[in-house]
Design a protein around this motif. Structure first.
Motif, PDB file in Angstrom:
ATOM      1  N   ASP A   1      82.943  -4.538  30.045  1.00  0.00           N
ATOM      2  CA  ASP A   1      83.093  -3.411  29.130  1.00  0.00           C
ATOM      3  C   ASP A   1      84.032  -2.347  29.662  1.00  0.00           C
ATOM      4  O   ASP A   1      84.806  -1.757  28.904  1.00  0.00           O
ATOM      5  CB  ASP A   1      81.735  -2.770  28.849  1.00  0.00           C
ATOM      6  N   PHE A   2      83.992  -2.067  30.941  1.00  0.00           N
ATOM      7  CA  PHE A   2      84.750  -0.959  31.503  1.00  0.00           C
ATOM      8  C   PHE A   2      85.953  -1.423  32.327  1.00  0.00           C
ATOM      9  O   PHE A   2      86.513  -0.641  33.076  1.00  0.00           O
ATOM     10  CB  PHE A   2      83.839  -0.093  32.375  1.00  0.00           C
ATOM     11  N   SER A   3      86.354  -2.678  32.207  1.00  0.00           N
ATOM     12  CA  SER A   3      87.433  -3.176  33.053  1.00  0.00           C
ATOM     13  C   SER A   3      88.753  -2.487  32.730  1.00  0.00           C
ATOM     14  O   SER A   3      89.530  -2.188  33.651  1.00  0.00           O
ATOM     15  CB  SER A   3      87.574  -4.683  32.907  1.00  0.00           C
ATOM     16  N   ASP A   4      89.021  -2.219  31.456  1.00  0.00           N
ATOM     17  CA  ASP A   4      90.275  -1.538  31.124  1.00  0.00           C
ATOM     18  C   ASP A   4      90.257  -0.090  31.589  1.00  0.00           C
ATOM     19  O   ASP A   4      91.266   0.441  32.057  1.00  0.00           O
ATOM     20  CB  ASP A   4      90.560  -1.629  29.630  1.00  0.00           C
ATOM     21  N   ILE A   5      89.121   0.566  31.516  1.00  0.00           N
ATOM     22  CA  ILE A   5      89.010   1.939  32.009  1.00  0.00           C
ATOM     23  C   ILE A   5      89.183   1.959  33.525  1.00  0.00           C
ATOM     24  O   ILE A   5      89.880   2.820  34.068  1.00  0.00           O
ATOM     25  CB  ILE A   5      87.657   2.565  31.605  1.00  0.00           C
ATOM     26  N   GLU A   6      88.572   0.990  34.190  1.00  0.00           N
ATOM     27  CA  GLU A   6      88.699   0.897  35.629  1.00  0.00           C
ATOM     28  C   GLU A   6      90.151   0.666  36.041  1.00  0.00           C
ATOM     29  O   GLU A   6      90.643   1.245  37.002  1.00  0.00           O
ATOM     30  CB  GLU A   6      87.806  -0.233  36.154  1.00  0.00           C
ATOM     31  N   ALA A   7      90.879  -0.156  35.257  1.00  0.00           N
ATOM     32  CA  ALA A   7      92.289  -0.425  35.563  1.00  0.00           C
ATOM     33  C   ALA A   7      93.128   0.839  35.403  1.00  0.00           C
ATOM     34  O   ALA A   7      94.019   1.117  36.219  1.00  0.00           O
ATOM     35  CB  ALA A   7      92.811  -1.520  34.633  1.00  0.00           C
ATOM     36  N   ILE A   8      92.826   1.638  34.397  1.00  0.00           N
ATOM     37  CA  ILE A   8      93.561   2.896  34.202  1.00  0.00           C
ATOM     38  C   ILE A   8      93.286   3.848  35.344  1.00  0.00           C
ATOM     39  O   ILE A   8      94.204   4.500  35.859  1.00  0.00           O
ATOM     40  CB  ILE A   8      93.172   3.523  32.839  1.00  0.00           C
ATOM     41  N   LEU A   9      92.037   3.950  35.751  1.00  0.00           N
ATOM     42  CA  LEU A   9      91.699   4.833  36.868  1.00  0.00           C
ATOM     43  C   LEU A   9      92.370   4.392  38.162  1.00  0.00           C
ATOM     44  O   LEU A   9      92.872   5.202  38.921  1.00  0.00           O
ATOM     45  CB  LEU A   9      90.178   4.908  37.049  1.00  0.00           C
ATOM     46  N   LYS A  10      92.406   3.084  38.406  1.00  0.00           N
ATOM     47  CA  LYS A  10      93.064   2.573  39.613  1.00  0.00           C
ATOM     48  C   LYS A  10      94.562   2.851  39.538  1.00  0.00           C
ATOM     49  O   LYS A  10      95.193   3.162  40.545  1.00  0.00           O
ATOM     50  CB  LYS A  10      92.813   1.079  39.756  1.00  0.00           C
ATOM     51  N   LYS A  11      95.127   2.728  38.371  1.00  0.00           N
ATOM     52  CA  LYS A  11      96.555   2.978  38.183  1.00  0.00           C
ATOM     53  C   LYS A  11      96.914   4.413  38.563  1.00  0.00           C
ATOM     54  O   LYS A  11      97.961   4.686  39.157  1.00  0.00           O
ATOM     55  CB  LYS A  11      96.941   2.710  36.739  1.00  0.00           C
ATOM     56  N   HIS A  12      96.042   5.349  38.253  1.00  0.00           N
ATOM     57  CA  HIS A  12      96.280   6.764  38.550  1.00  0.00           C
ATOM     58  C   HIS A  12      95.718   7.168  39.912  1.00  0.00           C
ATOM     59  O   HIS A  12      95.761   8.341  40.270  1.00  0.00           O
ATOM     60  CB  HIS A  12      95.682   7.650  37.440  1.00  0.00           C
ATOM     61  N   GLY A  13      95.184   6.229  40.635  1.00  0.00           N
ATOM     62  CA  GLY A  13      94.691   6.516  41.987  1.00  0.00           C
ATOM     63  C   GLY A  13      93.378   7.256  42.025  1.00  0.00           C
ATOM     64  O   GLY A  13      93.100   7.990  42.954  1.00  0.00           O
ATOM     65  N   ILE A  14      92.570   7.071  41.047  1.00  0.00           N
ATOM     66  CA  ILE A  14      91.281   7.763  41.000  1.00  0.00           C
ATOM     67  C   ILE A  14      90.186   6.793  41.369  1.00  0.00           C
ATOM     68  O   ILE A  14      90.105   5.710  40.928  1.00  0.00           O
ATOM     69  CB  ILE A  14      91.019   8.379  39.609  1.00  0.00           C
TER      70      ILE A  14
END
Length: 153
Positions: A140-153
């Motif tokens: 469910d949250f894999s795309d959100i997790e990918a966005i956060l990793k992309k921004h270094g969060i």
């Protein structure tokens, strides 16, 4: 005739003030004041003032403005009622029937019990330390997790 006289007097007074400003060596201010002072006399010479006074002192024109205001008020009222869910009785029945068909299931407010969330609350801290989709409750949250990793969060 009175409006033209008033506009001419305002222009003359403005040009006098501009002359005083120029005498005090405030040339930019004097230029600006002179520009504003020439507007009323320009309006008189083009006939705009006569046209405006014809509108202001005509009762029929004010009646027309009043009717336009009433029409605008009716449009705004109808739109407000429509946005609040008003309409005909048939439209409201159709909206209620569509609302029931799309209604949320009664158990939707209950938490989602997946295989990873059946653990006791004490072991959640251990799950938070794990990385990957299993720690977030599945895919469910894999795309959100990918966005956060992309921004270094």
């Amino acid at each position: 005739m009175l409006a033209e006289t008033i506009c001419s007097a305002v222009s003359a007074a403005g040009l006098g003030i501009a002359a005083i400003s120029a005498y005090r060596r405030r040339f930019l201010t004097a230029t600006r004041i002179a520009a504003y002072a020439l507007v009323p006399i320009g309006l008189v010479l083009t006939g705009v003032v006569e046209w405006l006074t014809g509108i202001v002192f005509e009762p029929v024109v004010w009646l027309g403005f009043g009717l336009l205001a009433v029409a605008w008020l009716l449009f705004v009222t109808a739109r407000t009622v429509e946005r609040r869910g008003g309409g005909t009785r048939k439209e409201r029945k159709a909206a209620r029937a569509a609302g029931r068909a799309d209604a949320v299931a009664p158990g939707a407010s209950a938490p989602n019990l997946t295989a990873g969330s059946t653990a006791p609350s004490g072991s959640r801290a251990g799950n938070a330390k794990k990385k990957g989709p299993a720690a977030t409750g599945g895919d469910d949250f894999s795309d959100i997790e990918a966005i956060l990793k992309k921004h270094g969060i």
